[in-house]
Design an enzyme around this catalytic site. Structure first.
Site, PDB file in Angstrom:
ATOM      1  N   HIS A   1      -3.289 -28.832  15.186  1.00 42.38           N
ATOM      2  CA  HIS A   1      -4.552 -28.807  14.443  1.00 42.38           C
ATOM      3  C   HIS A   1      -5.087 -27.379  14.534  1.00 42.38           C
ATOM      4  CE1 HIS A   1      -8.881 -29.613  13.797  1.00 42.38           C
ATOM      5  NE2 HIS A   1      -8.547 -30.794  13.311  1.00 42.38           N
TER       6      HIS A   1
ATOM      7  N   ASP B   1      -3.782 -31.037  23.857  1.00 41.39           N
ATOM      8  CA  ASP B   1      -4.840 -31.489  22.962  1.00 41.39           C
ATOM      9  C   ASP B   1      -4.689 -33.005  22.804  1.00 41.39           C
ATOM     10  OD1 ASP B   1      -6.294 -32.324  20.778  1.00 41.39           O
ATOM     11  OD2 ASP B   1      -5.540 -30.799  19.400  1.00 41.39           O
TER      12      ASP B   1
ATOM     13  N   GLN C   1      -6.161 -36.964  19.434  1.00 40.89           N
ATOM     14  CA  GLN C   1      -5.632 -38.119  18.691  1.00 40.89           C
ATOM     15  C   GLN C   1      -4.909 -39.107  19.600  1.00 40.89           C
ATOM     16  OE1 GLN C   1      -6.131 -38.749  15.449  1.00 40.89           O
ATOM     17  NE2 GLN C   1      -7.218 -36.846  15.030  1.00 40.89           N
TER      18      GLN C   1
ATOM     19  N   LYS D   1     -13.682 -39.603  18.427  1.00 39.87           N
ATOM     20  CA  LYS D   1     -12.413 -40.162  17.970  1.00 39.87           C
ATOM     21  C   LYS D   1     -11.976 -41.335  18.844  1.00 39.87           C
ATOM     22  CE  LYS D   1     -10.588 -35.892  15.931  1.00 39.87           C
ATOM     23  NZ  LYS D   1     -11.051 -35.976  14.541  1.00 39.87           N
TER      24      LYS D   1
ATOM     25  N   CYS E   1      -6.668 -30.081   8.451  1.00 35.64           N
ATOM     26  CA  CYS E   1      -6.808 -28.958   9.387  1.00 35.64           C
ATOM     27  C   CYS E   1      -5.471 -28.615  10.033  1.00 35.64           C
ATOM     28  CB  CYS E   1      -7.855 -29.247  10.467  1.00 35.64           C
ATOM     29  SG  CYS E   1      -9.494 -29.479   9.794  1.00 35.64           S
TER      30      CYS E   1
END
Lengths: 156, 403
Positions: free
Chosen positions: B120, B197, B200, B223, B361
């Site tokens: 991202h 990261d 998600q 999220k 993104c």
């Protein structure tokens, strides 16, 4: 007609499928890339005058990736501005941008506006207005032979 | 899992859009909030609101206590060894910027940072800014045709100059679950710091930072069914304690004078100013809610949902699914031949189906896939197979319009 069929009128779908004046213009006196950073769409507009910045626009073409709205808008534009002077083009762009963005219901004269009128359906879809204005902003930039223009730099 | 009961926990799911029942398949962008989270936040503002770490009065002490307990919940959720390693930040983006700004000061000219092609922008741009400032070199590991990480390429691009490996746990655009434990092991062999990261991953997977072995793990509340404007950077205590402050202000200092200021330890050192108190407490409520359902339940239900939706969409002629990793979460990125993703998004919206259309993104990934963007349906555990059917029906309507 419901809003969706207003947006995706046959005229729009047909220009999307068979765009007019798609491809690089050779030779050309001005070119500019229109970029919409929100969606990543890019359209390049080419135009030819007798000499850069002088004389009426003899031809306009476009290349690039875009949605049906931006592609149809570009296609319709290439025919609508052919033969116009720089001043006339600036007025035309202002007229189209107003048509797409003005709060008031537009008065559409089908006789003078032709296929341009089909773009008015985008008014009901605020998220898509910049798709429709992309090519027009690029055209103005090409006229001034500026390299590129972003929809996020333009107010509308 | 009792799907009807789960859905009734999310008030927004019963509303209509364009006169049709909302089919919310944009969970990759943000997730909806359960009643438990909404109520927790309103209750806080109605009865408990106060600043933390400031007052000797009851409300302030209570708010501080709740804020601290939210930190404990988050630490447990990711199996952090220590609570103070959990920093509350604005979200994943700020978490990564905190690392590049603070940890980044120890990087030297010529040092390498290894990213992957499926990052991202939030895990690309902060590193680019840092690289420009400090003369660092950014390397990028590629992906396979299925949209899985090319582990050989990743290993090949690691070397003694690699000082940082930063990669996503789950791709937001492809749904791919990366082998983060193995990637971490490989990077660690070269002595690199590892940042994962997890934005998600947390809504779908059970995350164990100790098992992964990474140094930093970043994720966002919104999220994972919590409020927006808050998120977590988890970091190893030794690293965090050795890092300079990221922002200066109140609450992060020991003593301030115009001659010299000394800073507190972690987590306060990295939480300057009044934090998003209600957000952190709301996020804590989201963790409780997820624990109530159970991660194993969520994972197995979502797997079924993904298989069902993937099979149904696979039968649509002219539809290409981007990202068919063996190991993936409920994210289906797709394109339709001759139809731009934005047109798909607009037409689906008029059917009440909310998806994301665009570059997600992840422009370098889109360039690699040779598309300007994709349409992305991203599922959560409150979605149903009927909703997958609605998606398929709406896609067929798109094709009919453009036929």
């Amino acid at each position: 007609m419901d809003d969706l069929s207003d947006l995706y009128q046959d005229i729009i779908l047909s220009h999307n499928k068979h765009p007019h004046n798609e491809g690089e213009l050779d030779p050309h006196t001005g070119e500019a890339e229109g970029f919409n950073p929100l969606c990543g769409d890019r359209l390049k507009v080419y135009l030819r005058q007798a000499e850069q910045g002088k004389g009426n626009v003899e031809a306009v073409t476009f290349t690039g990736e875009g949605c049906a709205i931006s592609k149809a808008s570009a296609s319709i534009m290439t025919s609508a501005v052919k033969g116009l002077s720089a001043d006339e083009i600036e007025a035309k762009v202002a007229e189209v941008v107003d048509l797409l963005t003005d709060q008031d219901e537009p008065e559409i004269d089908l006789m003078t506006m032709g296929d341009l009128a089909a773009l008015a359906g985008v008014r009901k879809f605020p998220a898509r207005i910049k798709c429709a204005t992309l090519a027009w902003h690029a055209l103005l930039a090409a006229l001034k032979d500026e390299a590129s223009v972003s929809t996020e730099a333009a107010k509308k | 899992m009792n799907i009807a009961a789960v859905r009734s926990d999310f008030p927004i799911l019963s509303r209509e859009v364009s006169g049709k029942p909302l089919v919310y398949l944009d969970n990759g962008a943000t997730t909806q909030k359960p009643r438990a989270v909404i109520d927790k936040i309103s209750h806080f503002f109605e009865y408990e609101n106060s600043n933390i770490h400031r007052g000797v009065h009851y409300l302030s002490m209570d708010a501080t206590d709740q804020y601290d307990r939210a930190r404990v919940r988050l630490a447990k959720m990711i199996n952090a060894p220590e609570e103070r390693e959990v920093l509350f930040v604005r979200g994943t983006t700020e978490a990564i910027n905190l690392v590049t700004s603070s940890y980044g000061t120890r990087l030297q000219q010529g040092d390498e940072i290894l990213l992957t092609l499926m990052e991202h922008h939030a895990n690309i741009v902060p590193w680019q800014l840092l690289a420009e400032k400090r003369g660092l070199v950014i390397q990028v590991a590629g992906i396979t045709e299925k949209g899985e990480l090319d582990l050989d390429d990743f290993a090949a691009k690691l070397n003694s100059r690699t000082k940082v490996a930063a990669f996503t746990h789950v791709s937001n655009a492809l749904g791919t679950i990366n082998p983060v434990k193995e990637m971490t092991r490989l990077a660690k062999e070269q002595g690199a710091m590892v940042l994962v990261d997890g934005a998600q991953a947390v809504p779908h997977l059970c995350v164990d930072v100790q098992d992964i072995g990474c140094d930093f793990y970043a994720f966002s509340s919104h999220k994972m069914f919590g409020p927006d404007g808050v998120g977590v950077l988890w970091g190893k205590e030794k690293l965090l304690s050795s890092m300079p402050p990221y922002q200066g202000g109140g609450d992060m200092i020991e003593q301030v004078s115009f001659e010299k200021t000394t800073f507190r330890g972690i987590p306060e050192r990295f939480e300057a100013g009044t934090p998003n108190i209600s957000g952190a407490i709301g996020l804590g409520a989201a963790v409780d809610y997820l624990n109530g359902i159970g991660h194993a339940e969520i994972e197995s239900y979502e797997k079924e949902l993904l298989d069902y939706a993937g099979a149904a969409m696979g039968e649509i002629e002219g539809l290409t699914i981007h990202g068919t990793a063996e190991d993936k979460v409920g994210v289906i990125s797709f394109t339709l031949a001759g139809i731009h993703p934005h047109d798909i998004g607009t037409i689906l919206d008029t059917e009440g189906v909310a998806i994301r259309a665009g570059h997600h993104c992840a422009q370098p990934l889109m360039d690699h896939l040779k598309v300007s963007g994709t349409a992305r349906a991203s599922f959560a555990f409150y979605n149903t197979t009927q909703e997958a059917d609605s998606l398929v029906a709406a896609i067929c309507k798109v094709q009919k319009m453009f036929a």
